[in-house]
Write a protein that holds these residues in place. Structure first.
Motif, PDB file in Angstrom:
ATOM      1  N   GLU A   1       9.528  29.291  -3.063  1.00 50.39           N
ATOM      2  CA  GLU A   1       9.647  30.545  -2.948  1.00 50.39           C
ATOM      3  C   GLU A   1      11.793  30.837  -2.950  1.00 50.39           C
ATOM      4  O   GLU A   1      12.223  31.812  -3.601  1.00 50.39           O
ATOM      5  CB  GLU A   1       9.283  30.374  -1.064  1.00 50.39           C
ATOM      6  N   ILE A   2      12.145  29.776  -3.349  1.00 43.05           N
ATOM      7  CA  ILE A   2      13.442  30.144  -3.379  1.00 43.05           C
ATOM      8  C   ILE A   2      13.762  30.412  -4.777  1.00 43.05           C
ATOM      9  O   ILE A   2      14.311  30.849  -5.206  1.00 43.05           O
ATOM     10  CB  ILE A   2      14.545  28.422  -3.252  1.00 43.05           C
ATOM     11  N   LEU A   3      12.975  29.866  -5.924  1.00 49.58           N
ATOM     12  CA  LEU A   3      12.822  29.361  -7.111  1.00 49.58           C
ATOM     13  C   LEU A   3      12.425  30.794  -7.632  1.00 49.58           C
ATOM     14  O   LEU A   3      12.570  31.899  -8.419  1.00 49.58           O
ATOM     15  CB  LEU A   3      11.827  29.317  -7.638  1.00 49.58           C
TER      16      LEU A   3
ATOM     17  N   GLU B   1      14.884  33.468  -6.605  1.00 48.60           N
ATOM     18  CA  GLU B   1      16.272  33.244  -8.214  1.00 48.60           C
ATOM     19  C   GLU B   1      15.809  34.324  -9.029  1.00 48.60           C
ATOM     20  O   GLU B   1      16.322  35.178 -10.051  1.00 48.60           O
ATOM     21  CB  GLU B   1      16.192  31.982  -7.906  1.00 48.60           C
ATOM     22  N   ALA B   2      14.070  33.581  -9.077  1.00 49.84           N
ATOM     23  CA  ALA B   2      13.718  34.738 -10.729  1.00 49.84           C
ATOM     24  C   ALA B   2      14.163  36.743 -10.295  1.00 49.84           C
ATOM     25  O   ALA B   2      14.127  37.137 -11.663  1.00 49.84           O
ATOM     26  CB  ALA B   2      12.378  34.410 -10.462  1.00 49.84           C
ATOM     27  N   ILE B   3      13.739  36.481  -9.167  1.00 45.70           N
ATOM     28  CA  ILE B   3      13.163  38.059  -9.053  1.00 45.70           C
ATOM     29  C   ILE B   3      14.816  38.735  -8.839  1.00 45.70           C
ATOM     30  O   ILE B   3      14.624  39.861  -9.054  1.00 45.70           O
ATOM     31  CB  ILE B   3      13.134  38.466  -7.046  1.00 45.70           C
ATOM     32  N   GLU B   4      15.693  37.509  -8.203  1.00 49.21           N
ATOM     33  CA  GLU B   4      17.046  38.684  -8.555  1.00 49.21           C
ATOM     34  C   GLU B   4      17.276  38.801  -9.259  1.00 49.21           C
ATOM     35  O   GLU B   4      18.194  39.243 -10.017  1.00 49.21           O
ATOM     36  CB  GLU B   4      18.172  37.306  -7.247  1.00 49.21           C
TER      37      GLU B   4
ATOM     38  N   ALA C   1      16.499  41.560 -10.646  1.00 44.30           N
ATOM     39  CA  ALA C   1      16.834  42.845 -10.489  1.00 44.30           C
ATOM     40  C   ALA C   1      18.704  43.034 -11.243  1.00 44.30           C
ATOM     41  O   ALA C   1      18.733  44.008 -12.390  1.00 44.30           O
ATOM     42  CB  ALA C   1      17.058  42.885  -9.624  1.00 44.30           C
ATOM     43  N   ASP C   2      19.170  41.981 -11.642  1.00 48.54           N
ATOM     44  CA  ASP C   2      20.448  41.821 -12.416  1.00 48.54           C
ATOM     45  C   ASP C   2      20.015  42.565 -13.759  1.00 48.54           C
ATOM     46  O   ASP C   2      20.853  43.286 -14.244  1.00 48.54           O
ATOM     47  CB  ASP C   2      20.523  40.426 -12.315  1.00 48.54           C
ATOM     48  N   ALA C   3      19.236  41.779 -14.507  1.00 44.88           N
ATOM     49  CA  ALA C   3      19.079  42.270 -16.388  1.00 44.88           C
ATOM     50  C   ALA C   3      18.472  43.687 -16.234  1.00 44.88           C
ATOM     51  O   ALA C   3      18.580  44.288 -16.928  1.00 44.88           O
ATOM     52  CB  ALA C   3      17.772  41.342 -16.569  1.00 44.88           C
ATOM     53  N   LYS C   4      17.321  44.033 -15.072  1.00 48.29           N
ATOM     54  CA  LYS C   4      17.091  45.339 -15.221  1.00 48.29           C
ATOM     55  C   LYS C   4      18.508  46.440 -14.392  1.00 48.29           C
ATOM     56  O   LYS C   4      18.573  47.437 -15.215  1.00 48.29           O
ATOM     57  CB  LYS C   4      16.280  45.657 -13.719  1.00 48.29           C
ATOM     58  N   ARG C   5      19.186  46.443 -14.248  1.00 50.91           N
ATOM     59  CA  ARG C   5      20.633  47.159 -13.470  1.00 50.91           C
ATOM     60  C   ARG C   5      20.940  47.078 -14.869  1.00 50.91           C
ATOM     61  O   ARG C   5      21.889  47.375 -15.085  1.00 50.91           O
ATOM     62  CB  ARG C   5      21.048  46.243 -12.171  1.00 50.91           C
ATOM     63  N   TYR C   6      21.845  45.737 -15.219  1.00 47.08           N
ATOM     64  CA  TYR C   6      22.204  45.668 -16.666  1.00 47.08           C
ATOM     65  C   TYR C   6      21.713  46.669 -17.723  1.00 47.08           C
ATOM     66  O   TYR C   6      22.081  47.349 -17.932  1.00 47.08           O
ATOM     67  CB  TYR C   6      22.005  43.990 -17.137  1.00 47.08           C
TER      68      TYR C   6
END
Length: 309
Positions: A210-212, A215-218, A221-226
């Protein structure tokens, strides 16, 4: 003449006997205890020795090698009132031939009897379980007790071994049942620990998964935002450049519109649909103007009819 010869011969024979009696060759591993006129004189070790015949005599012949003293099997009662049979072996060697000869009648019998009494005393203060599981401790205690007493006899106790301990049949059956129950208990405890460890590991694995995932979703999301930020930055820069171009050249807007129309006409031409009609821009403007005039004309007629009514 013959009498003198016989006498001389007798003297020679007597001298030979005396010499033979006075010579002692002692083996390497033996100890000869010599008495002179009934009193201790010396101990002969391995090698060639001379003694005085008649005056000196060999009192005892001992060995310096390690000897074995057997402790006969005997019944002993433990601290928890269990009657057991036990026997053992004592290893010893002569350390002082004089004391081993004069301080004790028979050191082997003395050691055997002392070992029996010491064994009863030691086991009488121990439980059955301690007696069976702590043989090394029991051996060390026996060796210490026997060594202290045997030192006065010129004997050195090198080792004591308890060779066999026998318990009654009913006690043995009870012990076997107890050991079986203990093994089953350990097996259950081991299985319980294994199951617990498995549950913990599965939980840790799920948690890590779940942590991984988080982290993958985060990161996504960071990549999409970028990506969106970069697209927005690019569009902003493009619009700025377009505004600058339009300010510098009044035909820039018409150029962009013409470019978009060409692209649209190209896409429409490449389409496989049959329900399409392509008209030049000027014709389209004329049709648009005609449509506007028609709408105006019909609106005027309609208003006049209303006024007449």
């Amino acid at each position: 003449m013959e009498e003198n010869l016989v006498f001389a011969l007798a003297i020679i024979i007597f001298a030979l006997v005396i010499i033979i009696k006075g010579v002692r060759i002692v083996p390497q591993s033996d100890l000869y205890l010599v008495e002179r006129l009934g009193k201790f004189n010396r101990v002969l070790h391995g090698g060639f020795h001379l003694i005085i015949p008649v005056v000196d005599s060999i009192r005892a012949v001992l060995t310096s090698r390690e000897q074995l003293v057997d402790i006969e099997k005997q019944s002993v009662i433990t601290k928890d009132n269990v009657n057991i049979s036990i026997d053992g072996i004592v290893f010893c060697k002569v350390d002082d031939a004089k004391e081993a000869t004069y301080n004790v009648v028979n050191f082997k019998n003395a050691i055997a009897n002392l070992a029996m009494t010491t064994l009863r005393s030691e086991i009488g203060g121990m439980d059955l379980d301690d007696t069976l599981s702590n043989r090394e401790t029991l051996n060390a205690k026996l060796q210490n007790e026997l060594g202290s007493a045997a030192a006065n006899w010129g004997i050195k106790v090198t080792r004591v071994e308890i060779s066999d301990i026998s318990v009654p049949a009913e006690i043995e059956r009870a012990m076997n049942m107890q050991m079986e129950a203990e093994r089953e208990k350990r097996a259950i405890e081991t299985k319980a620990r294994a199951d617990k460890e498995a549950v913990i590991r599965r939980a840790e694995g799920f948690k890590q998964e779940e942590i991984l995932k988080a982290e993958a979703i985060e990161r996504m999301a960071d990549a999409k935002r970028y990506e969106q930020e970069q697209i927005a930055a690019g569009q902003k820069e493009a619009m700025r450049l377009i505004n600058e171009s339009m300010n510098q050249n009044e035909n820039a807007a018409e150029f962009l519109l013409a470019k978009d129309r060409v692209a649209a006409f190209k896409a429409l031409a490449e389409s496989s649909s049959t329900d399409k009609m392509i008209l030049p821009y000027e014709v389209a403007q004329m049709v648009g103007s005609t449509s506007v005039l028609g709408d105006a004309f019909f609106k005027g007629v309609s208003n006049e009819s209303k006024n007449n009514v």
